[in-house]
Design a protein around this motif. Structure first.
Motif, PDB file in Angstrom:
ATOM      1  N   ARG A   1       4.577   0.199 119.917  1.00  0.00           N
ATOM      2  CA  ARG A   1       4.286   0.256 118.473  1.00  0.00           C
ATOM      3  C   ARG A   1       4.327  -1.142 117.859  1.00  0.00           C
ATOM      4  O   ARG A   1       3.474  -1.497 117.037  1.00  0.00           O
ATOM      5  CB  ARG A   1       5.278   1.168 117.754  1.00  0.00           C
ATOM      6  CG  ARG A   1       4.889   2.626 117.777  1.00  0.00           C
ATOM      7  CD  ARG A   1       5.721   3.455 116.806  1.00  0.00           C
ATOM      8  NE  ARG A   1       7.114   3.568 117.201  1.00  0.00           N
ATOM      9  CZ  ARG A   1       7.583   4.437 118.068  1.00  0.00           C
ATOM     10  NH1 ARG A   1       6.776   5.277 118.668  1.00  0.00           N
ATOM     11  NH2 ARG A   1       8.861   4.487 118.359  1.00  0.00           N
ATOM     12  N   LYS A   2       5.315  -1.946 118.257  1.00  0.00           N
ATOM     13  CA  LYS A   2       5.414  -3.312 117.736  1.00  0.00           C
ATOM     14  C   LYS A   2       4.194  -4.128 118.132  1.00  0.00           C
ATOM     15  O   LYS A   2       3.632  -4.865 117.317  1.00  0.00           O
ATOM     16  CB  LYS A   2       6.688  -3.995 118.236  1.00  0.00           C
ATOM     17  CG  LYS A   2       7.941  -3.519 117.558  1.00  0.00           C
ATOM     18  CD  LYS A   2       9.164  -4.238 118.089  1.00  0.00           C
ATOM     19  CE  LYS A   2      10.426  -3.713 117.445  1.00  0.00           C
ATOM     20  NZ  LYS A   2      11.627  -4.368 117.978  1.00  0.00           N
ATOM     21  N   LEU A   3       3.790  -4.011 119.399  1.00  0.00           N
ATOM     22  CA  LEU A   3       2.606  -4.743 119.862  1.00  0.00           C
ATOM     23  C   LEU A   3       1.355  -4.293 119.113  1.00  0.00           C
ATOM     24  O   LEU A   3       0.519  -5.122 118.749  1.00  0.00           O
ATOM     25  CB  LEU A   3       2.403  -4.541 121.363  1.00  0.00           C
ATOM     26  CG  LEU A   3       3.123  -5.497 122.290  1.00  0.00           C
ATOM     27  CD1 LEU A   3       2.853  -5.131 123.739  1.00  0.00           C
ATOM     28  CD2 LEU A   3       2.728  -6.926 122.043  1.00  0.00           C
ATOM     29  N   GLU A   4       1.240  -2.994 118.888  1.00  0.00           N
ATOM     30  CA  GLU A   4       0.079  -2.493 118.148  1.00  0.00           C
ATOM     31  C   GLU A   4       0.072  -3.032 116.727  1.00  0.00           C
ATOM     32  O   GLU A   4      -0.986  -3.350 116.183  1.00  0.00           O
ATOM     33  CB  GLU A   4       0.056  -0.965 118.169  1.00  0.00           C
ATOM     34  CG  GLU A   4      -0.311  -0.403 119.529  1.00  0.00           C
ATOM     35  CD  GLU A   4      -0.112   1.100 119.661  1.00  0.00           C
ATOM     36  OE1 GLU A   4       0.524   1.714 118.771  1.00  0.00           O
ATOM     37  OE2 GLU A   4      -0.579   1.658 120.668  1.00  0.00           O
ATOM     38  N   GLY A   5       1.258  -3.172 116.123  1.00  0.00           N
ATOM     39  CA  GLY A   5       1.355  -3.776 114.790  1.00  0.00           C
ATOM     40  C   GLY A   5       0.911  -5.226 114.807  1.00  0.00           C
ATOM     41  O   GLY A   5       0.180  -5.684 113.917  1.00  0.00           O
ATOM     42  N   GLN A   6       1.348  -5.947 115.830  1.00  0.00           N
ATOM     43  CA  GLN A   6       0.949  -7.355 115.954  1.00  0.00           C
ATOM     44  C   GLN A   6      -0.560  -7.470 116.176  1.00  0.00           C
ATOM     45  O   GLN A   6      -1.202  -8.366 115.624  1.00  0.00           O
ATOM     46  CB  GLN A   6       1.699  -8.018 117.118  1.00  0.00           C
ATOM     47  CG  GLN A   6       3.175  -8.216 116.850  1.00  0.00           C
ATOM     48  CD  GLN A   6       3.913  -8.753 118.078  1.00  0.00           C
ATOM     49  OE1 GLN A   6       3.631  -8.345 119.201  1.00  0.00           O
ATOM     50  NE2 GLN A   6       4.833  -9.663 117.845  1.00  0.00           N
ATOM     51  N   LEU A   7      -1.112  -6.567 116.960  1.00  0.00           N
ATOM     52  CA  LEU A   7      -2.554  -6.574 117.185  1.00  0.00           C
ATOM     53  C   LEU A   7      -3.300  -6.317 115.876  1.00  0.00           C
ATOM     54  O   LEU A   7      -4.318  -6.951 115.599  1.00  0.00           O
ATOM     55  CB  LEU A   7      -2.942  -5.524 118.231  1.00  0.00           C
ATOM     56  CG  LEU A   7      -2.636  -5.876 119.682  1.00  0.00           C
ATOM     57  CD1 LEU A   7      -2.762  -4.647 120.584  1.00  0.00           C
ATOM     58  CD2 LEU A   7      -3.541  -6.982 120.169  1.00  0.00           C
ATOM     59  N   GLY A   8      -2.780  -5.403 115.079  1.00  0.00           N
ATOM     60  CA  GLY A   8      -3.394  -5.124 113.780  1.00  0.00           C
ATOM     61  C   GLY A   8      -3.359  -6.335 112.859  1.00  0.00           C
ATOM     62  O   GLY A   8      -4.334  -6.631 112.163  1.00  0.00           O
ATOM     63  N   GLU A   9      -2.220  -7.038 112.868  1.00  0.00           N
ATOM     64  CA  GLU A   9      -2.098  -8.243 112.039  1.00  0.00           C
ATOM     65  C   GLU A   9      -3.082  -9.324 112.491  1.00  0.00           C
ATOM     66  O   GLU A   9      -3.714  -9.977 111.660  1.00  0.00           O
ATOM     67  CB  GLU A   9      -0.665  -8.789 112.104  1.00  0.00           C
ATOM     68  CG  GLU A   9       0.358  -7.944 111.388  1.00  0.00           C
ATOM     69  CD  GLU A   9       1.778  -8.434 111.618  1.00  0.00           C
ATOM     70  OE1 GLU A   9       1.971  -9.583 112.094  1.00  0.00           O
ATOM     71  OE2 GLU A   9       2.710  -7.654 111.328  1.00  0.00           O
ATOM     72  N   LEU A  10      -3.207  -9.505 113.793  1.00  0.00           N
ATOM     73  CA  LEU A  10      -4.148 -10.494 114.310  1.00  0.00           C
ATOM     74  C   LEU A  10      -5.585 -10.121 113.963  1.00  0.00           C
ATOM     75  O   LEU A  10      -6.387 -10.994 113.606  1.00  0.00           O
ATOM     76  CB  LEU A  10      -4.004 -10.653 115.827  1.00  0.00           C
ATOM     77  CG  LEU A  10      -2.826 -11.485 116.322  1.00  0.00           C
ATOM     78  CD1 LEU A  10      -2.798 -11.495 117.839  1.00  0.00           C
ATOM     79  CD2 LEU A  10      -2.888 -12.897 115.795  1.00  0.00           C
ATOM     80  N   ALA A  11      -5.918  -8.859 114.063  1.00  0.00           N
ATOM     81  CA  ALA A  11      -7.267  -8.409 113.718  1.00  0.00           C
ATOM     82  C   ALA A  11      -7.546  -8.671 112.239  1.00  0.00           C
ATOM     83  O   ALA A  11      -8.639  -9.112 111.870  1.00  0.00           O
ATOM     84  CB  ALA A  11      -7.438  -6.927 114.060  1.00  0.00           C
TER      85      ALA A  11
END
Length: 146
Positions: free
Chosen positions: A118-128
């Motif tokens: 979940r944390k990684l998915e959040g970081q991916l969303g922020e980068l996107a």
């Protein structure tokens, strides 16, 4: 030019995080499979405790969807794997308690892995989001020469 370098950096970070997320997802799948296997063994032993026959008949899988009929000689004890290729004999209650403990360990590992994912998915969303904002800035700064 600096914005393009920033975009390349964001793309690189995104790829790294995506690879990490993929590894975590694979790990989560393996943990879930392991947990389900322990759960199935536990349920089988719990059902065996309910059987009243002295030597109940079972089907033993031999591969390719084929089975042999067999009888359980000792329905009071089970041999359970304790890891590293070792197994020990335990009475059914102790075997079930051991399996419960292992299932709990799997549940905890699954929960930690899900949280990391979940944390990684959040970081991916922020980068996107950052990449999208950067693209919009670049598009607004673009002009066509006549």
């Amino acid at each position: 030019m600096a914005e393009m370098n920033e975009m390349e950096k964001l793309a690189y970070e995104y790829q790294l995080l995506q690879a990490q997320a993929q590894l975590l997802a694979q790990n989560l799948e393996l943990l879930t499979l392991g947990r389900n296997e322990f759960q199935a063994v536990k349920e089988t032993l719990e059902e065996l405790k309910k059987v009243e026959e002295e030597k109940p008949e079972i089907l033993v899988p031999i591969g390719a969807g084929s089975f042999l009929k067999a009888h359980i000689d000792d329905k009071e004890n089970a041999i359970v794997s304790v890891g590293a290729g070792y197994a020990i004999e335990k009475n059914l209650d102790d075997a079930i308690a051991y399996l419960d403990a292992r299932i709990k360990e799997y549940d905890e590992a699954i929960a930690k892995t899900q949280e990391a994912l979940r944390k990684l998915e959040g970081q991916l969303g922020e980068l996107a989001q950052k990449a999208q904002e950067l693209q919009q800035r670049q598009a607004m700064g673009f002009s066509v020469r006549k």
